[in-house]
Design a protein around this motif. Structure first.
Motif, short mmCIF file in Angstrom:
data_model
loop_
_atom_site.label_atom_id
_atom_site.label_comp_id
_atom_site.label_asym_id
_atom_site.label_seq_id
_atom_site.Cartn_x
_atom_site.Cartn_y
_atom_site.Cartn_z
N TYR A 197 0.84 -1.20 0.00
CA TYR A 197 0.00 0.00 0.00
C TYR A 197 0.87 1.25 0.00
O TYR A 197 0.63 2.20 -0.75
CB TYR A 197 -0.93 0.02 1.21
N HIS A 198 1.86 1.29 0.85
CA HIS A 198 2.73 2.46 0.92
C HIS A 198 3.39 2.73 -0.43
O HIS A 198 3.51 3.89 -0.85
CB HIS A 198 3.80 2.27 2.00
N ARG A 205 1.55 6.59 2.59
CA ARG A 205 1.10 6.25 3.94
C ARG A 205 -0.40 5.97 3.91
O ARG A 205 -1.10 6.34 2.97
CB ARG A 205 1.37 7.39 4.92
N TYR A 206 -0.88 5.34 4.96
CA TYR A 206 -2.31 5.20 5.18
C TYR A 206 -2.87 6.54 5.64
O TYR A 206 -2.15 7.38 6.23
CB TYR A 206 -2.58 4.17 6.29
N GLY A 207 -4.18 6.74 5.42
CA GLY A 207 -4.85 7.89 5.99
C GLY A 207 -5.26 7.61 7.43
O GLY A 207 -5.11 6.49 7.93
N THR A 208 -5.76 8.64 8.09
CA THR A 208 -6.29 8.49 9.44
C THR A 208 -7.79 8.70 9.44
O THR A 208 -8.35 9.34 8.53
CB THR A 208 -5.65 9.49 10.42
N GLU A 209 -8.44 8.16 10.45
CA GLU A 209 -9.88 8.34 10.58
C GLU A 209 -10.24 9.82 10.66
O GLU A 209 -11.23 10.28 10.10
CB GLU A 209 -10.38 7.60 11.82
N ARG A 210 -9.41 10.59 11.36
CA ARG A 210 -9.65 12.02 11.50
C ARG A 210 -9.59 12.73 10.15
O ARG A 210 -10.40 13.64 9.88
CB ARG A 210 -8.61 12.61 12.46
N GLU A 211 -8.67 12.32 9.29
CA GLU A 211 -8.56 12.96 7.98
C GLU A 211 -9.82 12.72 7.14
O GLU A 211 -10.27 13.62 6.42
CB GLU A 211 -7.32 12.44 7.25
N GLY A 236 -5.03 9.71 -0.39
CA GLY A 236 -3.60 9.92 -0.58
C GLY A 236 -3.14 9.81 -2.02
O GLY A 236 -1.95 9.65 -2.28
N GLY A 237 -4.09 9.89 -2.96
CA GLY A 237 -3.75 9.77 -4.38
C GLY A 237 -3.80 8.36 -4.92
O GLY A 237 -3.45 8.11 -6.08
N PHE A 238 -4.29 7.42 -4.11
CA PHE A 238 -4.27 6.00 -4.49
C PHE A 238 -5.07 5.74 -5.76
O PHE A 238 -4.63 5.00 -6.65
CB PHE A 238 -4.83 5.19 -3.32
N GLU A 239 -6.24 6.38 -5.89
CA GLU A 239 -7.09 6.13 -7.06
C GLU A 239 -6.42 6.59 -8.35
O GLU A 239 -6.62 6.01 -9.42
CB GLU A 239 -8.44 6.83 -6.88
#
Length: 250
Positions: A197-198, A205-211, A236-239
């Motif tokens: 994933y990274h 990085r992974y996102g956070t719930e808060r984000e 995070g730009g994954f798509e």
């Protein structure tokens, strides 16, 4: 000014709980909804001003009862966050109809039922829907035939809501989280999957719930008063990379 009220489903943990907490910080009152009563009441303890409602969004009668209870308790609903969802990952050939329906019942039917039941309240408040889909609804990946399809349907349902309900002043938008660093994800993602994933996410990085919650509450706010029918990937730009992960293949 009358305090606004948000109804958040799947509020006992994860993104739903983070969204609830952020709404409170922003001066909203929150109706926390989840079918896991024990976890919901634990999460709601010490949070003010909130009320907990133990209901299953996949069951029509329970949805009607829940919406009636929320309106009786708070007097209004200004935003509905359709966050409740279930994840079931597996190969297409191993996904029987019972597994398929279990995913659809919560992830798609639940969004439809809660939305349908809260339209009258949102017409009164000229409020907003924010439906939580997934990056898996924007592009295909392995092991997600039911989950990804349910989330793709939520994306289109959001556009239908925006097209049909805009004349009432109701806005409808969709948030598609990418990989999020939840307790569950960290428990089931192997070091190989985390590393993959990274490598695949431009922000590395992974996102956070808060984000994710920040995006949701923005779309419910007056700051987004001219935003409707939109699908926002908080990923995070994954798509943008559009490539499935070999580490997730069976």
């Amino acid at each position: 000014m009358t305090e606004k009220v948000a109804l958040v489903t799947g509020a006992a943990r994860g993104i739903g709980l983070a969204t609830t907490q952020l709404f409170i910080e922003q001066g909203w009152r929150v109706a926390m909804v989840d079918r896991d009563g024990e976890e919901l009441h634990k999460a709601a303890t010490g949070l003010n001003p909130v009320s907990a409602f133990v209901h299953d969004v996949s069951i029509p009668d329970q949805v009607d009862d829940m919406v009636h209870a929320v309106r009786t308790t708070f007097g209004r609903i200004d935003a509905v966050v359709n966050n409740a969802g279930v994840a079931d990952f597996g190969p297409i050939e191993d996904t029987d109809f019972a597994r398929w329906r279990a995913v659809m019942a919560t992830n798609l039917d639940g969004v439809f039922l809660v939305s349908q039941a809260t339209i009258p309240a949102l017409r009164e408040s000229r409020g907003a829907f924010v439906n939580i889909a997934s990056i898996s609804g924007l592009r295909a990946s392995t092991l997600r035939v039911a989950y990804g399809t349910s989330k793709a349907a939520v994306i289109h349902l959001t556009k239908q809501q925006a097209a049909e309900l805009g004349e009432y002043g109701i806005r409808a938008n969709c948030v598609c989280p990418g990989p999020v660093r939840t307790k569950l994800a960290m428990a089931v993602h192997s070091p190989e999957i985390i590393a993959a994933y990274h490598d695949a996410i431009p922000l590395n990085r992974y996102g956070t719930e808060r984000e994710i919650a920040e995006v949701i509450t923005f779309l419910c706010s007056e700051k987004a008063s001219y935003v409707t029918g939109q699908v926002i990937a908080s990923d995070g730009g994954f798509e943008s990379t559009g490539v499935g992960l070999p580490a997730l293949r069976s």
